[in-house]
Design a protein around this motif. Structure first.
Motif, mmCIF file in Angstrom:
data_model
loop_
_atom_site.group_PDB
_atom_site.id
_atom_site.type_symbol
_atom_site.label_atom_id
_atom_site.label_comp_id
_atom_site.label_asym_id
_atom_site.label_seq_id
_atom_site.Cartn_x
_atom_site.Cartn_y
_atom_site.Cartn_z
ATOM 1 N N CYS A 128 0.836 -1.204 0.000
ATOM 2 C CA CYS A 128 0.000 0.000 0.000
ATOM 3 C C CYS A 128 0.868 1.249 0.000
ATOM 4 N N TYR A 129 0.200 2.365 -0.233
ATOM 5 C CA TYR A 129 0.858 3.673 -0.204
ATOM 6 C C TYR A 129 0.330 4.467 0.987
ATOM 7 N N PHE A 130 1.214 5.252 1.586
ATOM 8 C CA PHE A 130 0.850 6.035 2.769
ATOM 9 C C PHE A 130 1.399 7.447 2.630
ATOM 10 N N ILE A 131 0.597 8.421 3.046
ATOM 11 C CA ILE A 131 1.076 9.800 3.119
ATOM 12 C C ILE A 131 0.689 10.390 4.470
ATOM 13 N N LYS A 132 1.682 10.963 5.153
ATOM 14 C CA LYS A 132 1.394 11.544 6.460
ATOM 15 C C LYS A 132 0.523 12.780 6.296
ATOM 16 N N HIS A 133 -0.345 12.965 7.252
ATOM 17 C CA HIS A 133 -1.326 14.044 7.168
ATOM 18 C C HIS A 133 -1.413 14.826 8.478
ATOM 19 N N VAL A 134 -1.358 14.087 9.588
ATOM 20 C CA VAL A 134 -1.504 14.703 10.906
ATOM 21 C C VAL A 134 -0.391 14.228 11.829
ATOM 22 N N GLY A 182 -4.062 6.465 3.189
ATOM 23 C CA GLY A 182 -3.399 5.483 2.346
ATOM 24 C C GLY A 182 -4.364 4.820 1.397
ATOM 25 N N ILE A 183 -3.793 4.000 0.533
ATOM 26 C CA ILE A 183 -4.606 3.279 -0.446
ATOM 27 C C ILE A 183 -3.833 2.040 -0.871
ATOM 28 N N ASN A 184 -4.537 0.961 -1.169
ATOM 29 C CA ASN A 184 -3.881 -0.266 -1.597
ATOM 30 C C ASN A 184 -3.097 -0.028 -2.883
ATOM 31 N N GLY A 185 -1.969 -0.721 -3.004
ATOM 32 C CA GLY A 185 -1.079 -0.502 -4.131
ATOM 33 C C GLY A 185 -1.717 -0.711 -5.488
ATOM 34 N N ALA A 188 -4.182 2.111 -6.301
ATOM 35 C CA ALA A 188 -3.496 3.370 -6.634
ATOM 36 C C ALA A 188 -2.952 3.342 -8.054
ATOM 37 N N GLU A 189 -2.411 2.191 -8.443
ATOM 38 C CA GLU A 189 -1.853 2.074 -9.780
ATOM 39 C C GLU A 189 -2.952 2.113 -10.834
ATOM 40 N N TYR A 190 -4.070 1.454 -10.557
ATOM 41 C CA TYR A 190 -5.178 1.474 -11.517
ATOM 42 C C TYR A 190 -5.718 2.898 -11.693
ATOM 43 N N LEU A 191 -5.828 3.624 -10.574
ATOM 44 C CA LEU A 191 -6.372 4.987 -10.625
ATOM 45 C C LEU A 191 -5.340 6.022 -11.080
ATOM 46 N N LYS A 192 -4.102 5.554 -11.317
ATOM 47 C CA LYS A 192 -3.015 6.421 -11.794
ATOM 48 C C LYS A 192 -2.778 7.616 -10.855
ATOM 49 N N LEU A 193 -2.737 7.336 -9.555
ATOM 50 C CA LEU A 193 -2.496 8.379 -8.578
ATOM 51 C C LEU A 193 -1.019 8.754 -8.540
ATOM 52 N N ASP A 194 -0.758 9.977 -8.147
ATOM 53 C CA ASP A 194 0.617 10.436 -7.945
ATOM 54 C C ASP A 194 1.121 9.825 -6.641
ATOM 55 N N VAL A 195 2.065 8.903 -6.751
ATOM 56 C CA VAL A 195 2.592 8.235 -5.547
ATOM 57 C C VAL A 195 4.083 8.527 -5.370
ATOM 58 N N PRO A 198 6.090 13.038 -1.208
ATOM 59 C CA PRO A 198 6.351 12.378 0.079
ATOM 60 C C PRO A 198 5.543 11.108 0.345
ATOM 61 N N VAL A 199 4.918 10.516 -0.660
ATOM 62 C CA VAL A 199 4.187 9.267 -0.459
ATOM 63 C C VAL A 199 5.177 8.146 -0.174
ATOM 64 N N LEU A 200 4.854 7.290 0.792
ATOM 65 C CA LEU A 200 5.684 6.137 1.133
ATOM 66 C C LEU A 200 5.053 4.872 0.576
ATOM 67 N N PHE A 201 5.879 3.963 0.062
ATOM 68 C CA PHE A 201 5.390 2.661 -0.395
ATOM 69 C C PHE A 201 5.758 1.616 0.639
ATOM 70 N N LEU A 202 4.794 0.847 1.069
ATOM 71 C CA LEU A 202 5.020 -0.225 2.027
ATOM 72 C C LEU A 202 4.740 -1.548 1.322
#
Length: 272
Positions: A128-134, A182-185, A188-195, A198-202
């Motif tokens: 999955c992908y994660f981006i810190k927010h708070v 976050g969102i499942n990997g 995210a790839e299907y939706l063509k999100l900017d990852v 500062p997005v982290l891949f786990l």
């Protein structure tokens, strides 16, 4: 060929008079007109055009395109229109499949909290992908992050509430995670999100999974993490990677919040 007045034709074709006028506006229907009475008349040929029009609109083709199809366009242009509709339908079907997949994931999550609250198991965490927010109860200031968060909010219900705790922080006993989204990997790839950063891949990892489910109290995330790590230690497991904490749906029986978390702590292969 028998002629029908507007009201008669409307009843026979099962469409409103308003719809007939709309079709006239786009020249899909061109009724015969009595010059003396100004009455408009239709026949069964007009009925065939209505049937074809309704069939095409149900496929997502606009009335403007249908008008051109019936009056001007060649067969190759009609094929192009149908191809576009086919591609759009494929995108819609993919979106529905993604939603169904997300529903299945949420059902699995709810089942875990119902059947195995406050217990542990070994499970595989999906990439999955994660981006810190708070952090420290304040939004993290970063312009690029704001844009990515906005994109993630458009991806609900696939967007997840997550917290992230680096392994190095655990090693120095700093157990306060960073909250974010976050969102499942694969989604995210299907939706063509900017990852990008500062997005982290786990990556996918075998984890010690703890299903935390308790009435909300003043207990802190540091205390919850300390409890989970202590349980891991007793069971012979040690953290071998960054921790991901997934927020559950939560419940509110008798207006009291039941705080639910899935705590994913990576373990090494020889610990499985």
């Amino acid at each position: 060929m028998k002629k029908y007045k507007v009201s008669e034709f409307s009843k026979w074709m099962g469409v409103s008079i308003k719809t007939l006028k709309h079709y006239e506006k786009f020249k899909i229907l061109v009724p015969e007109k009595d010059e003396q009475t100004s009455y408009r008349y239709y026949n069964f040929t007009h009925g065939e055009r209505i049937l074809r029009s309704k069939g095409l609109t149900s496929l997502g083709i606009s009335l403007n395109e249908i008008s051109q199809y019936m009056n001007n366009k060649g067969m190759d242009e009609i094929v192009d229109i149908l191809t576009r509709c086919e591609e759009e339908l494929s995108r819609e079907m993919d979106a529905i499949r993604l939603k169904r997949k997300r529903i299945h994931e949420l059902k699995e999550q709810c089942t875990l909290f119902m059947e195995k609250p406050n217990t542990w198991m070994i499970a595989t965490r999906k990439p999955c992908y994660f981006i810190k927010h708070v952090q420290d109860k304040a939004f993290v200031e970063c312009e690029k992050m704001k844009n990515i968060v906005a994109d993630l909010m458009k991806c609900v219900p696939h967007t997840m509430k997550l917290a992230y705790l680096p392994q190095k922080e655990i090693e120095r006993n700093a157990l306060d995670p960073i909250w974010g989204l976050g969102i499942n990997g694969d989604t995210a790839e299907y939706l063509k999100l900017d990852v990008s950063e500062p997005v982290l891949f786990l990556k996918e990892e075998a984890c010690f999974l703890y299903t935390y489910s308790q009435y909300a109290t003043e207990i802190s995330m540091e205390e919850i993490m300390a409890k989970v790590l202590e349980i891991m230690k007793k069971q012979g497991y040690t953290p071998a990677g960054d921790v991901l904490i997934e927020g559950g749906i939560d419940q509110y029986p008798n207006t009291k919040r039941v705080f639910q978390l899935l705590i994913w702590v990576p373990i090494s292969k020889n610990q499985r």
